[in-house]
Design a protein around this motif. Structure first.
Motif, mmCIF file in Angstrom:
data_model
loop_
_atom_site.group_PDB
_atom_site.id
_atom_site.type_symbol
_atom_site.label_atom_id
_atom_site.label_comp_id
_atom_site.label_asym_id
_atom_site.label_seq_id
_atom_site.Cartn_x
_atom_site.Cartn_y
_atom_site.Cartn_z
ATOM 1 N N SER A 54 0.215 -9.672 -4.482
ATOM 2 C CA SER A 54 1.519 -9.394 -3.872
ATOM 3 C C SER A 54 1.359 -9.025 -2.402
ATOM 4 O O SER A 54 2.296 -9.187 -1.615
ATOM 5 N N PHE A 55 0.196 -8.546 -2.029
ATOM 6 C CA PHE A 55 -0.084 -8.247 -0.619
ATOM 7 C C PHE A 55 0.066 -9.513 0.223
ATOM 8 O O PHE A 55 0.715 -9.505 1.272
ATOM 9 N N ILE A 56 -0.525 -10.624 -0.244
ATOM 10 C CA ILE A 56 -0.477 -11.883 0.495
ATOM 11 C C ILE A 56 0.935 -12.452 0.498
ATOM 12 O O ILE A 56 1.454 -12.879 1.536
ATOM 13 N N VAL A 57 1.579 -12.446 -0.677
ATOM 14 C CA VAL A 57 2.922 -13.024 -0.794
ATOM 15 C C VAL A 57 3.921 -12.290 0.086
ATOM 16 O O VAL A 57 4.687 -12.904 0.845
ATOM 17 N N THR A 58 3.920 -10.969 0.022
ATOM 18 C CA THR A 58 4.908 -10.209 0.787
ATOM 19 C C THR A 58 4.594 -10.201 2.281
ATOM 20 O O THR A 58 5.491 -10.041 3.101
#
Length: 351
Positions: free
Chosen positions: A154-158
Motif C-alpha cells: 500500500s506504500f507504493i500504491v498510495t
C-alpha cells in the motif's frame, strides 16, 4: 513455620496483575497527555503576556487540531492493520475541490457566486458535503482495489495515488483555487461553536474518535484489523477475509479525508490546492507517537488523538512567538523522526 490458608469461598487477588490505575498511568495515551500538558504550560510561560493560554487561542488550537485528529484516527486503523496511506493529503485536496465545484455549480448565478451571496446556499452546501465524502470514499476504494489486484505494498500504491490525486485536482481547477464559497458554511459549521464554547469541527473529531475507539477495542472489526497487522497468513487461516477488510479500512480513511476536505473549505471558504502536502506524514507521526506500531498488530485510537494535538501546539506556539510559519515542515519532519525512534524502542523492548 505456620502457613496461612485461605478460607473457603474467600476472594483472592493476584498481586502480579496490574491495577486499572496502574494500566492507565503507564499507558502511552497518558504519557502523551503529560507531554501535551507540559508543552501547553511551556508556551504559556514563553508567550507574550501568556496569550497562548487565552480562551481564544485554545479555540484556535481545537480548530487547528481537529482535522489532524480525524486523519490520525483513520490512519490508526490502517497502520494497525500493517497498511499505509500516503495519499490522504491528495484525497483531502481533491475532495475539497469537487465539493467546491458542486457548491458553485448549484449555488446560484455567476454574479451571486462572485459576490458570495448564494441563492441556493443550503442545497449547494448539502450537496457539496455529500460530494466531498463520496469523492473521499471512492478515492479509498481505488486505493484498496489497486492494493488487492496488484498485490503490492500500500506504500507504493498510495505514493502513486498521491501524485495522481493532486494532478486531477489541478486539472479540474486549472491550477486556480475555487474561492468565494458561501459564508453560511463558515458561520454555521467551519468556524461555528457548539453552545458558544467548543468549535463544531473539534466536536465532530472527538465523536468520530470515540466511535473509532469503540470499534477498535470492543468489536470484531478491531480484532480483524489488528489480526491483519500481526500476520496476514495467520489472519487468513483464522477465516478473516483480508481483501474485504482492506477495502473497509481504506473506505474509512477515504471518507474521513473527504470530511476533512469539507471542513477545510468551510473554515476558509476556498480550496487550498497547494496545501496538505504534509498531512500524511503528520498523521503517521501522531499515530506512531500515540502508541500504534508502525509494523501493525498494535493500535491506540486515544493515543493517536492526543498525539495529533502536538503539531498544532508546536506550530501555534511558534507563530505566537513570531517564529516563521515555514518551520512547520521542519517540525513535522522532526516529529516523524521521533515517532520512528519511539516505535523502534518499543519493538526492541517487546522482544
Amino acid at each position: 513455620m505456620t502457613q496461612t490458608q485461605t478460607p473457603p469461598g474467600a476472594v483472592t487477588f493476584d498481586s502480579s496483575e496490574p491495577s486499572a490505575t496502574r494500566r492507565v498511568v503507564t499507558s502511552t495515551a497518558f504519557m502523551i497527555a503529560i507531554v501535551v500538558t507540559v508543552l501547553i504550560l511551556l508556551f504559556g510561560v514563553l508567550s507574550p503576556n501568556g496569550v497562548f493560554l487565552s480562551a481564544g487561542n485554545f479555540r484556535n488550537l481545537a480548530l487547528d487540531s481537529a482535522q489532524l485528529i480525524l486523519l490520525a484516527v483513520g490512519m490508526t486503523f490502517l497502520v494497525g492493520a500493517g497498511e499505509l496511506d500516503l495519499s490522504i493529503g491528495a484525497n483531502v485536496i481533491l475532495s475539497s475541490v469537487v465539493a467546491a465545484k458542486v457548491i458553485t455549480f448549484v449555488g446560484g448565478t455567476p454574479e451571486e457566486i462572485l459576490a458570495g451571496d448564494y441563492s441556493n446556499a443550503a442545497t449547494a452546501i448539502l450537496l457539496g458535503f455529500l460530494a466531498a465524502v463520496v469523492t473521499g470514499v471512492l478515492f479509498g476504494i481505488v486505493n484498496a482495489a489497486l492494493v488487492n489486484m496488484l498485490r503490492v505494498s500500500s506504500f507504493i500504491v498510495t505514493l502513486a495515488m498521491m501524485s495522481a490525486g493532486s494532478g486531477i485536482a489541478y486539472i479540474v481547477t486549472g491550477g486556480i483555487n475555487v474561492s468565494s464559497l458561501p459564508r453560511e458554511m463558515q458561520k454555521g459549521f467551519g468556524s461555528a461553536d457548539l453552545f458558544g464554547i467548543i468549535p463544531i469541527p473539534a466536536v465532530i473529531a472527538v465523536v468520530i474518535g470515540l466511535v473509532a475507539w469503540f470499534a477498535m477495542t470492543k468489536l470484531r472489526f478491531g480484532v480483524h484489523t489488528l489480526g491483519m497487522g500481526s500476520s496476514l497468513r495467520a489472519a487468513e487461516r483464522a477465516g478473516i477475509n483480508i481483501r474485504r477488510q482492506r477495502v473497509k479500512l481504506f473506505v474509512i480513511m477515504g471518507g474521513i479525508a473527504g470530511l476533512v476536505g469539507f471542513i477545510d473549505i468551510s473554515r476558509f471558504l476556498t480550496t487550498n490546492i497547494q496545501g496538505h502536502q504534509g498531512d500524511a506524514l503528520a498523521a503517521i507521526a501522531a499515530v506512531v507517537i500515540g502508541g500504534t506500531s508502525l509494523f501493525g498488530g498494535r493500535a491506540s485510537i486515544l493515543g493517536s488523538m492526543i498525539a495529533a494535538i502536538i503539531p498544532a501546539i508546536l506550530i501555534n506556539g511558534l507563530v505566537i512567538m513570531r517564529v516563521g510559519s515555514f518551520y512547520q515542515l521542519v517540525v513535522t519532519g522532526v516529529i516523524l523522526l521521533i515517532a520512528v525512534g519511539i516505535d523502534q524502542r518499543r519493538r526492541a523492548q517487546s522482544k
